[in-house]
Write a protein that holds these residues in place. Sequence first.
Motif, mmCIF file in Angstrom:
data_model
loop_
_atom_site.group_PDB
_atom_site.id
_atom_site.type_symbol
_atom_site.label_atom_id
_atom_site.label_comp_id
_atom_site.label_asym_id
_atom_site.label_seq_id
_atom_site.Cartn_x
_atom_site.Cartn_y
_atom_site.Cartn_z
ATOM 1 N N LEU A 115 8.038 -0.799 6.256
ATOM 2 C CA LEU A 115 8.157 -0.896 4.914
ATOM 3 C C LEU A 115 9.249 -1.858 4.594
ATOM 4 C CD1 LEU A 115 8.128 2.635 3.559
ATOM 5 C CD2 LEU A 115 6.310 0.938 3.207
ATOM 6 N N GLY A 116 10.116 -2.156 5.399
ATOM 7 C CA GLY A 116 11.410 -3.124 5.075
ATOM 8 C C GLY A 116 10.822 -4.684 5.477
ATOM 9 N N ARG A 117 9.955 -4.547 6.649
ATOM 10 C CA ARG A 117 9.395 -6.014 6.849
ATOM 11 C C ARG A 117 8.345 -6.520 5.507
ATOM 12 N NH1 ARG A 117 7.646 -5.371 12.370
ATOM 13 N NH2 ARG A 117 9.694 -5.331 12.818
ATOM 14 N N LEU A 118 7.682 -5.286 5.568
ATOM 15 C CA LEU A 118 6.696 -5.641 4.284
ATOM 16 C C LEU A 118 7.160 -6.321 3.043
ATOM 17 C CD1 LEU A 118 3.540 -5.720 3.524
ATOM 18 C CD2 LEU A 118 4.008 -3.057 2.772
ATOM 19 N N GLU A 121 8.962 -9.843 3.620
ATOM 20 C CA GLU A 121 7.850 -10.826 3.908
ATOM 21 C C GLU A 121 6.898 -11.262 2.783
ATOM 22 O OE1 GLU A 121 6.554 -10.301 7.861
ATOM 23 O OE2 GLU A 121 8.264 -10.420 8.696
ATOM 24 N N ARG A 122 6.484 -9.957 2.296
ATOM 25 C CA ARG A 122 5.195 -9.864 1.289
ATOM 26 C C ARG A 122 5.592 -8.841 0.012
ATOM 27 N NH1 ARG A 122 -0.204 -11.409 4.028
ATOM 28 N NH2 ARG A 122 0.542 -12.900 5.765
ATOM 29 N N THR A 123 6.492 -9.339 -0.750
ATOM 30 C CA THR A 123 7.007 -8.322 -1.747
ATOM 31 C C THR A 123 5.915 -8.017 -2.553
ATOM 32 O OG1 THR A 123 8.971 -9.458 -1.684
ATOM 33 C CG2 THR A 123 8.818 -8.020 -3.658
#
Length: 160
Positions: A115-118, A121-123
Amino acid sequence: MDEIALTAGALYVIVLLRAGGTYAVGWLAGAGARRSKFAGRISSAKFARAERAIQRWGAPVVALSFLTVGFQTAANFLAGSMRMPLPRYLPALLVGGAAWALIYATAGLGVLQVLGRLFAERTALGVSAVAVLLCAVCGVVVYRRKRAVPVSEDSTADES
């Protein structure tokens, strides 16, 4: 790997304190109920049979309750209020708590990292995913509530 071990250790301490505290509160509540005006109701033969069953067979239920969502607190409180002996309760708490801590430390951290990466990178995609999830949960709640309301014969006759 150190992050998982540290997280699992911290979660294990938390679950032992929380579940053990719930057991203690249940024990105290049960002791209070036995001295209250409800003492007559809880001294029945049916209640005594249920209490003996929980004292004898409740440990596996307590251990498995840690693999569920929302049942842990009830199982630990019931174990305390029904006076499950500590020699039976503690092993269930230790095993179930360890399983809970490991599951949440591994799967929980993995989900949080994804979730943090998502979101980083792609808010827009992350916000959309959360919105879809919330809509799905709301839809399920509304659907269940509508199915739970009984339809009377008068209301169906009025609609035709």
